[in-house]
Design a protein around this motif. Sequence first.
Motif, PDB file in Angstrom:
ATOM      1  N   PRO A 175     -12.198 -25.359  16.700  1.00 32.96           N
ATOM      2  CA  PRO A 175     -12.990 -25.584  17.967  1.00 32.96           C
ATOM      3  C   PRO A 175     -13.380 -24.282  18.614  1.00 32.96           C
ATOM      4  O   PRO A 175     -14.533 -24.250  19.352  1.00 32.96           O
ATOM      5  N   TYR A 176     -12.359 -23.179  18.590  1.00 32.71           N
ATOM      6  CA  TYR A 176     -12.555 -22.191  19.648  1.00 32.71           C
ATOM      7  C   TYR A 176     -13.536 -21.434  18.833  1.00 32.71           C
ATOM      8  O   TYR A 176     -14.639 -20.826  19.600  1.00 32.71           O
ATOM      9  N   LEU A 177     -13.544 -21.235  17.512  1.00 34.07           N
ATOM     10  CA  LEU A 177     -14.686 -20.251  16.994  1.00 34.07           C
ATOM     11  C   LEU A 177     -16.186 -20.903  17.242  1.00 34.07           C
ATOM     12  O   LEU A 177     -17.100 -20.346  17.278  1.00 34.07           O
ATOM     13  N   GLN A 178     -15.961 -22.268  16.897  1.00 31.87           N
ATOM     14  CA  GLN A 178     -17.167 -23.139  17.150  1.00 31.87           C
ATOM     15  C   GLN A 178     -17.925 -22.948  18.442  1.00 31.87           C
ATOM     16  O   GLN A 178     -18.991 -22.822  18.674  1.00 31.87           O
ATOM     17  N   ALA A 179     -17.112 -23.099  19.327  1.00 39.78           N
ATOM     18  CA  ALA A 179     -17.399 -23.014  20.857  1.00 39.78           C
ATOM     19  C   ALA A 179     -17.866 -21.518  21.267  1.00 39.78           C
ATOM     20  O   ALA A 179     -19.301 -21.363  21.673  1.00 39.78           O
ATOM     21  N   PHE A 180     -17.202 -20.657  20.606  1.00 38.65           N
ATOM     22  CA  PHE A 180     -17.416 -19.212  21.017  1.00 38.65           C
ATOM     23  C   PHE A 180     -18.726 -18.728  20.379  1.00 38.65           C
ATOM     24  O   PHE A 180     -19.521 -18.096  21.002  1.00 38.65           O
TER      25      PHE A 180
END
Length: 578
Positions: A391-396
């Motif tokens: 989720p972090y990579l997706q959001a960033f």
Amino acid sequence: MMLLHLAVVALVVAMCGGVYGWLTYERLGRDAEDQALAIARAVAGTDDIREAVAEVAAGGPEALDPEALARGPLQADAEDVRRRTQALFVVIYDEDGLRLAHPNPAQLGQRVSTDPSEPLAGREFTGQARGTLGRSARAKVPVYAPGSSTEVIGGVNVGFSRADVFASLEEDIAPVAATAVLALGLGAAASAAIARRLKRLTLGLEPEEIVTLAQDQEAVLRGVDEGVIGVSPDRRITVVNREAGRLLGVADPARLVGLPLDAAGLPESVPALLAEATPASPAVEQVVGPHVLILSARAVRPAGTSPPDLGWVVLLRDRTELQSLTRQLDAVGALSTALRAQRHEFANRLHTISGLLGIGEVEEARRYVAEVTETGPLTYPAEQAELLRDPYLQAFLGAKSVEAAERGVTLRIGAETLVRGQVVDPQDVTTVIGNLVDNAVRAAVQGTGAERWVEVELLDDWSDGEGTLHLVVADSGDGLPTAETEPIFAQGWSTAGGPGVPPDGTGAAGLGAAHGRGFGLSLSRELARRRGGDVWVADQGRPGGPGAVFCARLPGTVVRAAVPGTAGHGNAGAKGAG
């Protein structure tokens, strides 16, 4: 200090003069005693004196009459010797110690005032004693009977006045006194010169003030949160506080004190800062080890002077925490943007599902829900964003794709992407990915190709026992114009205002124009290497595209996590790892 030094010189001169005077007095006294002994021996060994003493001894009491003795040969001979030798007295006496000759006729026939036992026992004596004529250096010698060397019949005393000894001492001591005065004058001049030099070296401060200043300096240097380095006018390091050592990675800052500036291993920007140090000179930002530092230099000048007589002070401020907070805010901002977009997307999709159910299209609603489940809850401009399960990579990267789309650049996720773990150090990951993607977007915008794109591939693996995130960023720009890729990782490269220019002024056109933002690449490489990884250029690209390819390896940034739906990418992940 001058008075203390002068007092020491005066004391030493006085002690030396006094010792020399005493030794001279003792020597003169011994010389007077030796002279008296020689005269006494000469008088006592004269045959006339021996015969005259023997006659007086044989003459009975009548021969000891003072008037007769005053007219006798012994008195005449003794007085003649005394006048010729300038002695204080020449006294002759018999075996009973009664005077047979004396400078004062009234003393004739009386017993001598000092002990005559030594010469009457056949022994010579020298020394200083007080008699009827005062204190004197004297000698006593026995008088032997005529024709005998063992029979003592009297004695001879010869003495020189202490006043005469002192008169000789005055003659000998005058040069010594003159030398002492000259030495005292030289000492005073030297004291004044030393005092002036000390006053100049200590800027007019007294010892107590220097002690107070040193205590205050230690308190300030240990109490401030900034690094402080003092540099003398001859460019030697004079002060390094503990904070400066910590920021520079020096375990023992004290070892730098006294070293030349060029040999101390300080950041390369310090000499240039000193050359341009003014009250208004700007600070310089530089990456030193794991720290992002702001360095500034100020010339230290006494009041009313212009040259830097006292040297320079270099201040080091740590911006690492500020940059860490900035990265966290960037991450929070990206997630916030993603959540707002996600909320809006959810609302739209819920309205769609509600509408389908309202008109009785149950199967269509079911199919739509399946699509939403398959593609994820949020649609970013990034192509193949569904490959990102973290989720972090997706959001960033989703937020970065929005920014890229606003500049006319398509950000896409490479087909070989496979991230099975979960990011655990978002700050370092944000810095490295963010810098590389931003540089790639800039390169794509400045490129001459018709299509503008940036491609990002990510892969995690645990081959070395810890989770490592591998990153590849490519763009459609014109690439790097030279095979030398290391200069773009140097600090100070920036595209602000046009093509990047290297710090040494060589002016390699275009090198870093697309891939240099001052400290971005340098900081990214530093962060990666600090973790045991690296950032490097895999391909310099070519004019017209595709552009440069950057790679990064970030050990320890992911942990294992079961991410559903990744089975279909197993082969791709293996291929990417190869």
